[in-house]
Design a protein around this motif. Structure first.
Motif, short mmCIF file in Angstrom:
data_model
loop_
_atom_site.label_atom_id
_atom_site.label_comp_id
_atom_site.label_asym_id
_atom_site.label_seq_id
_atom_site.Cartn_x
_atom_site.Cartn_y
_atom_site.Cartn_z
N LEU A 233 0.84 -0.95 0.00
CA LEU A 233 -0.04 0.10 -0.06
C LEU A 233 0.78 1.20 -0.04
N ALA A 234 0.52 2.38 -0.65
CA ALA A 234 1.05 3.32 -0.59
C ALA A 234 0.18 4.75 -0.69
N PRO A 235 0.65 5.97 0.14
CA PRO A 235 -0.23 7.02 -0.15
C PRO A 235 0.00 7.49 -1.71
N VAL A 236 -0.94 7.83 -2.54
CA VAL A 236 -0.73 8.49 -3.77
C VAL A 236 -0.88 9.67 -3.50
N LEU A 237 0.03 10.42 -4.05
CA LEU A 237 0.17 11.95 -3.86
C LEU A 237 0.42 12.60 -4.97
N CYS A 238 -0.12 14.05 -5.11
CA CYS A 238 0.17 14.76 -6.38
C CYS A 238 1.25 15.70 -5.83
N PRO A 239 2.48 15.97 -6.33
CA PRO A 239 3.66 16.88 -5.87
C PRO A 239 3.21 18.27 -6.28
N ALA A 240 2.02 18.53 -6.90
CA ALA A 240 1.90 20.08 -7.10
C ALA A 240 1.54 20.76 -6.28
N ASP A 241 1.71 22.15 -6.20
CA ASP A 241 1.13 22.88 -4.99
C ASP A 241 -0.31 23.05 -5.02
N ALA A 242 -0.81 23.15 -6.37
CA ALA A 242 -2.36 23.25 -6.29
C ALA A 242 -2.88 22.29 -7.13
N PRO A 243 -2.78 21.04 -6.98
CA PRO A 243 -3.52 20.13 -7.92
C PRO A 243 -4.84 20.40 -8.46
N GLY A 244 -4.92 20.34 -9.90
CA GLY A 244 -6.24 20.47 -10.62
C GLY A 244 -7.09 19.18 -10.63
N GLU A 245 -8.35 19.46 -11.17
CA GLU A 245 -9.37 18.50 -11.45
C GLU A 245 -8.45 17.13 -12.07
N VAL A 333 10.55 12.85 -7.61
CA VAL A 333 10.25 14.00 -6.74
C VAL A 333 11.62 14.29 -5.99
N ASP A 334 11.76 15.53 -5.49
CA ASP A 334 12.91 15.89 -5.00
C ASP A 334 13.25 15.51 -3.50
N LEU A 335 13.51 13.95 -3.45
CA LEU A 335 13.66 13.45 -2.20
C LEU A 335 15.01 12.45 -2.59
N PRO A 336 15.71 12.09 -1.29
CA PRO A 336 16.40 11.12 -1.39
C PRO A 336 15.85 9.82 -1.85
N THR A 337 16.91 9.26 -2.58
CA THR A 337 16.29 7.84 -2.87
C THR A 337 17.20 6.58 -2.61
N THR A 338 16.59 5.47 -2.53
CA THR A 338 17.45 4.28 -2.14
C THR A 338 18.05 3.63 -3.36
N ALA A 339 18.90 2.58 -3.38
CA ALA A 339 19.44 1.96 -4.65
C ALA A 339 18.37 1.62 -5.65
N MET A 340 17.10 1.42 -5.21
CA MET A 340 16.23 1.12 -6.21
C MET A 340 15.49 2.34 -6.86
N GLY A 341 16.22 3.50 -6.66
CA GLY A 341 15.62 4.85 -7.00
C GLY A 341 14.18 5.16 -6.45
N TRP A 342 13.93 4.53 -5.28
CA TRP A 342 12.67 4.55 -4.58
C TRP A 342 12.77 5.93 -3.53
N PRO A 343 11.71 6.88 -3.70
CA PRO A 343 12.02 8.00 -2.81
C PRO A 343 11.87 7.53 -1.16
N ILE A 344 12.68 8.21 -0.49
CA ILE A 344 12.74 7.97 1.12
C ILE A 344 11.77 9.19 1.72
N ALA A 345 10.52 8.49 2.10
CA ALA A 345 9.38 9.68 2.71
C ALA A 345 8.84 8.54 3.93
N PRO A 346 9.45 8.90 5.18
CA PRO A 346 8.83 8.18 5.95
C PRO A 346 7.42 8.70 6.59
N ASP A 347 7.12 9.83 6.39
CA ASP A 347 6.10 10.48 6.61
C ASP A 347 4.69 9.95 6.02
#
Ligand SMILES: OC[C@@H]1[C@@H](O)[C@H](O)[C@@H](O)c2[nH]c(CCc3ccccc3)c[n+]21
Length: 464
Positions: A233-245, A333-347
């Motif tokens: 499971l994963a939160p599905v997030l839009c990295p835009a400041d003001a997501p549109g429709e 996204v502008d986050l550190p990544t693992t060797a898999m290229g996966w972003p590190i986002a504990p939150d």
């Protein structure tokens, strides 16, 4: 430090976990056992797929892996030295039933008998996963997860394993990650069996969930009291400041396919619209199926690694792992990544746990996988310094603690993985273990993260 009245409140709240919190590690049969042709084991779809040119990095296969089939005693001693309370492993279906149905291979079952006895002798609770992607090839030859019959064969297999081990093992997970097995295996084709049909991915997803429900019912009838399903499971997030429709529609689609397709089915007996539309067209969902799938479970296993980021992108091609995602981008996204290229986002773990607590109250949760691959290199003294992994794990344990502090009923955390192992399409080049495996001689070298994790277990939490 802040002072309220006469009481001085510590700035950093205690990071102690609840009494009885379960600390463990996880693996899976095809990734660690090896002995692929020994003691009557039959071929799985991963034995076949790994031999497809280009399918797995370096042409790696699970033929030998970590040779855990022969080294299980040493590996249990390693687990005990870390103080693990639980060990999550999977049973290889083709070891137990080489053709996926019919005759049971006694030597296959004997291995898990020995393993469970060894774990109990070491004071480690076995967490048994019945399916971690290694479908017997004979069943794939008959249609695999795209045919309904496979779900019934799985329930029979689940009964065979449960009846053999239930006197000593009481914690059961039916299926590991039905989304991966169906949408990467039958949709995108990047996992076994390497098929590329969106319709087949939806059929496979439904039959995997039906398999879960049928097996859960079979185990419940046999007296099992700790039955679960594990989902990625994963939160599905839009990295835009003001997501549109259009951005919000993209989030809704991917969240429906990745998360709700399985959560709603298992915990509510329903499918989101994106799935129902396909089901109406394909006709593979029968009356009564969702009631079987929504068999009551005693906990939900969560495999969390990182959020999934999406945004609307007119003209973007469909991602075959997400049918209908034309016009959707999966941006970095502008986050550190693992060797898999996966972003590190504990939150994202806190957010996910809070969502489950809100949407599915009363369902105990276990983090059945969380971990990271980094390019670990042993030093001349045999030490493996892996500060990045310690940082990743610490960050995610703090995130889990924040969810606990908010009232989430989190019962345990199992790190992925105990050992470096066969990382599916990435082969052995990606190392997720807290213990390094030197494949040249099968030596196990506990990394710094293993010693760090042993400390977390010993104090039942992080240092404040
Ligand atoms: O990729 C690390 C681990 C695998 O080794 C486990 O077998 C599997 O249960 C597992 N699931 C996930 C998250 C979902 C995923 C799996 C594979 C590829 C991409 C995403 C990560 N992992």
């Amino acid at each position: 430090m802040t002072t309220v009245g006469s009481t001085t409140t510590a700035r950093t709240a205690s990071q102690a976990f609840p009494a009885g919190f379960v600390w463990g590690a996880a693996t899976a049969a095809y990734q660690i056992e090896g002995a692929a042709h020994e003691d009557g084991r039959g071929p799985s779809i991963w034995d076949t797929f790994a031999r497809r040119p280009g399918a797995v990095a370096g042409g790696d296969t699970g033929d030998v892996a970590c040779d855990h089939y022969h080294r299980w005693r040493e590996d249990i001693a390693l687990m005990a030295s870390l103080g693990l309370g639980a060990y999550r492993f999977s049973v290889s279906w083709p070891r137990v039933q080489p053709d996926g149905s019919g005759p049971v291979n006694p030597r296959g079952l004997d291995f898990y008998d020995r393993l469970v006895d060894g774990l109990l002798e070491a004071g480690i609770t076995p967490y048994v996963t019945l399916y971690h992607w290694d479908l017997p090839q004979a069943l794939e030859d008959a249609g695999g997860w795209t045919v309904r019959d496979t779900a019934y064969r799985f329930a029979e297999y689940a009964g065979v394993v449960h009846d053999r081990l239930a006197d000593r093992a009481d914690t059961w997970t039916t299926i590991n990650e039905p989304w991966v097995a169906s949408f990467l295996g039958y949709g995108a084709g990047v996992h076994a069996p390497g098929r590329t049909s969106a319709d087949d991915a939806f059929r496979a997803a439904h039959h995997l969930m039906l398999a879960h429900g049928l097996a859960a019912r079979r185990l419940r009838e046999a007296g099992a009291e700790r039955i679960s399903l594990t989902l990625n499971l994963a939160p599905v997030l839009c990295p835009a400041d003001a997501p549109g429709e259009a951005d919000l529609a993209a989030v809704e689609l991917v969240d429906s396919l990745l998360n709700r397709q399985f959560l709603d089915a298992a915990l509510r007996g329903s499918y989101p619209d994106a799935v129902l539309e396909r089901a109406r067209r394909l006709g593979h969902v029968r009356d009564g199926d969702l009631a079987v799938i929504a068999q009551p479970i005693d906990s939900l296993g969560i495999n969390y690694y990182n959020p999934t980021y999406v945004r609307a992108a007119p003209g973007a091609p469909e991602n075959p792992a997400f049918p209908g995602s034309a016009g959707v981008a999966f941006p970095s996204v502008d986050l550190p990544t693992t060797a898999m290229g996966w972003p590190i986002a504990p939150d994202g773990l806190t957010e996910l746990l809070l969502r489950l607590h809100r949407d599915h109250p009363g369902v105990p949760l276990v983090v059945t996988e969380n971990g990271a691959a980094f390019d670990d290199v042993p030093g001349p003294d045999g030490r493996v310094a892996d500060p990045a992994r310690i940082g990743y794990l610490e960050g995610h344990l703090r995130a889990a603690h924040a969810a606990l502090a908010a009232g989430v009923d989190l019962r345990g955390y199992l790190v992925w993985s105990l050992l470096d192992n066969f990382e599916w399409a990435e082969g052995y080049g990606k190392r997720f273990g807290i213990v390094y495996v030197d494949y040249a001689d099968q030596r196990r070298l506990p990394k710094d993260s293993a010693r760090w994790y042993a400390g977390v277990i010993a104090r039942n939490g992080l240092e404040a």
